[in-house]
Design a protein around this motif. Structure first.
Motif, PDB file in Angstrom:
ATOM      1  N   VAL A   1     -17.879   0.239  -5.952  1.00 55.48           N
ATOM      2  CA  VAL A   1     -18.991   0.775  -5.072  1.00 55.48           C
ATOM      3  C   VAL A   1     -18.807   2.154  -5.076  1.00 55.48           C
ATOM      4  O   VAL A   1     -19.552   3.265  -5.360  1.00 55.48           O
ATOM      5  N   MET A   2     -17.489   2.783  -4.705  1.00 50.95           N
ATOM      6  CA  MET A   2     -17.281   3.941  -4.619  1.00 50.95           C
ATOM      7  C   MET A   2     -17.187   4.919  -5.931  1.00 50.95           C
ATOM      8  O   MET A   2     -17.642   6.010  -6.099  1.00 50.95           O
ATOM      9  N   ALA A   3     -16.727   4.091  -7.093  1.00 48.37           N
ATOM     10  CA  ALA A   3     -17.066   4.668  -8.325  1.00 48.37           C
ATOM     11  C   ALA A   3     -18.204   4.963  -8.637  1.00 48.37           C
ATOM     12  O   ALA A   3     -18.573   5.886  -9.199  1.00 48.37           O
ATOM     13  N   ALA A   4     -19.129   3.960  -8.450  1.00 50.70           N
ATOM     14  CA  ALA A   4     -20.758   4.180  -8.604  1.00 50.70           C
ATOM     15  C   ALA A   4     -21.113   5.362  -8.070  1.00 50.70           C
ATOM     16  O   ALA A   4     -21.816   6.267  -8.265  1.00 50.70           O
ATOM     17  N   LEU A   5     -20.614   5.726  -6.538  1.00 52.89           N
ATOM     18  CA  LEU A   5     -21.226   6.878  -5.697  1.00 52.89           C
ATOM     19  C   LEU A   5     -20.354   7.997  -6.623  1.00 52.89           C
ATOM     20  O   LEU A   5     -21.394   8.910  -6.508  1.00 52.89           O
ATOM     21  N   HIS A   6     -19.338   8.101  -7.187  1.00 54.11           N
ATOM     22  CA  HIS A   6     -18.870   9.215  -7.543  1.00 54.11           C
ATOM     23  C   HIS A   6     -19.717   9.516  -8.965  1.00 54.11           C
ATOM     24  O   HIS A   6     -20.000  10.845  -9.202  1.00 54.11           O
ATOM     25  N   GLN A   7     -19.980   8.502  -9.765  1.00 49.96           N
ATOM     26  CA  GLN A   7     -20.967   8.821 -10.924  1.00 49.96           C
ATOM     27  C   GLN A   7     -22.300   9.306 -10.429  1.00 49.96           C
ATOM     28  O   GLN A   7     -22.651  10.434 -11.123  1.00 49.96           O
ATOM     29  N   VAL A   8     -23.044   8.896  -9.461  1.00 53.07           N
ATOM     30  CA  VAL A   8     -24.101   9.203  -9.114  1.00 53.07           C
ATOM     31  C   VAL A   8     -24.029  10.817  -8.658  1.00 53.07           C
ATOM     32  O   VAL A   8     -25.019  11.582  -8.849  1.00 53.07           O
TER      33      VAL A   8
ATOM     34  N   SER B   1     -21.794  13.121  -9.138  1.00 54.83           N
ATOM     35  CA  SER B   1     -21.488  13.744 -10.312  1.00 54.83           C
ATOM     36  C   SER B   1     -22.848  14.118 -11.112  1.00 54.83           C
ATOM     37  O   SER B   1     -23.088  15.471 -11.460  1.00 54.83           O
ATOM     38  N   GLN B   2     -23.681  13.273 -11.383  1.00 60.43           N
ATOM     39  CA  GLN B   2     -24.932  13.391 -12.159  1.00 60.43           C
ATOM     40  C   GLN B   2     -25.919  14.469 -11.124  1.00 60.43           C
ATOM     41  O   GLN B   2     -26.742  15.234 -11.569  1.00 60.43           O
ATOM     42  N   TRP B   3     -26.050  14.047  -9.850  1.00 61.92           N
ATOM     43  CA  TRP B   3     -26.857  14.967  -9.152  1.00 61.92           C
ATOM     44  C   TRP B   3     -26.182  16.476  -8.899  1.00 61.92           C
ATOM     45  O   TRP B   3     -27.171  17.272  -8.680  1.00 61.92           O
ATOM     46  N   LEU B   4     -25.078  16.463  -8.720  1.00 58.95           N
ATOM     47  CA  LEU B   4     -24.336  17.734  -8.388  1.00 58.95           C
ATOM     48  C   LEU B   4     -24.730  18.743 -10.074  1.00 58.95           C
ATOM     49  O   LEU B   4     -24.535  19.731  -9.859  1.00 58.95           O
ATOM     50  N   GLU B   5     -24.847  17.875 -11.082  1.00 59.34           N
ATOM     51  CA  GLU B   5     -24.993  18.539 -12.368  1.00 59.34           C
ATOM     52  C   GLU B   5     -23.981  19.499 -12.614  1.00 59.34           C
ATOM     53  O   GLU B   5     -24.078  20.674 -13.075  1.00 59.34           O
ATOM     54  N   GLN B   6     -22.658  18.983 -12.534  1.00 55.97           N
ATOM     55  CA  GLN B   6     -21.598  19.855 -12.877  1.00 55.97           C
ATOM     56  C   GLN B   6     -20.353  19.014 -13.567  1.00 55.97           C
ATOM     57  O   GLN B   6     -20.632  17.674 -13.415  1.00 55.97           O
ATOM     58  N   GLU B   7     -19.373  19.485 -13.786  1.00 53.93           N
ATOM     59  CA  GLU B   7     -18.288  18.899 -14.408  1.00 53.93           C
ATOM     60  C   GLU B   7     -17.472  17.972 -13.422  1.00 53.93           C
ATOM     61  O   GLU B   7     -17.642  18.318 -12.281  1.00 53.93           O
TER      62      GLU B   7
END
Length: 124
Positions: free
Chosen positions: A99-106, A108-114
């Motif tokens: 669940v936390m890995a999925a939050l990290h992935q989303v 990262s996508q929303w922040l549009e950064q490395e």
């Protein structure tokens, strides 16, 4: 003759919602961030304080106690002077990793950064 098993549909408002249950366990941002740090391995109090800028010693202690009470974190005290205390995730605490890995992935996508280096994501 085969039996037909029918399941009644129960609305989450009629019973304890599993999502609400987990959210209640995790309580707030500090609990989530403490768990994130413990995915990197066993930590001592001073290491958690250094990794979580803005958290007070009192708040960290409260969160660790709550997570321990909920069975997500284990506290190990060594009989030394001064006493050494280490915190680690229990098997139950490790179950939140996907669940936390999925939050990290989303995030990262929303922040549009490395992506950042995160103890939740192996081999980054």
């Amino acid at each position: 003759m085969s039996e037909v098993i029918q399941f009644s549909e129960v609305k989450c408002s009629e019973i304890k919602c599993p999502i609400q249950f987990v959210l209640d366990l995790l309580d707030n941002k500090w609990s989530i961030l403490v768990l994130r740090e413990l995915f990197g391995g066993t930590r001592r109090t001073h290491e958690l304080l250094a990794a979580l800028p803005g958290i007070s010693t009192k708040t960290l202690t409260q969160r660790l106690r709550e997570l321990e009470t909920q069975g997500l974190v284990e506290r190990l005290v060594y009989a030394e002077i001064p006493p050494r205390v280490e915190y680690s995730l229990t098997p139950k605490g490790r179950q939140i990793q996907p669940v936390m890995a999925a939050l990290h992935q989303v995030g990262s996508q929303w922040l549009e950064q490395e992506t950042c280096v995160c103890p939740l994501i192996p081999n980054l």
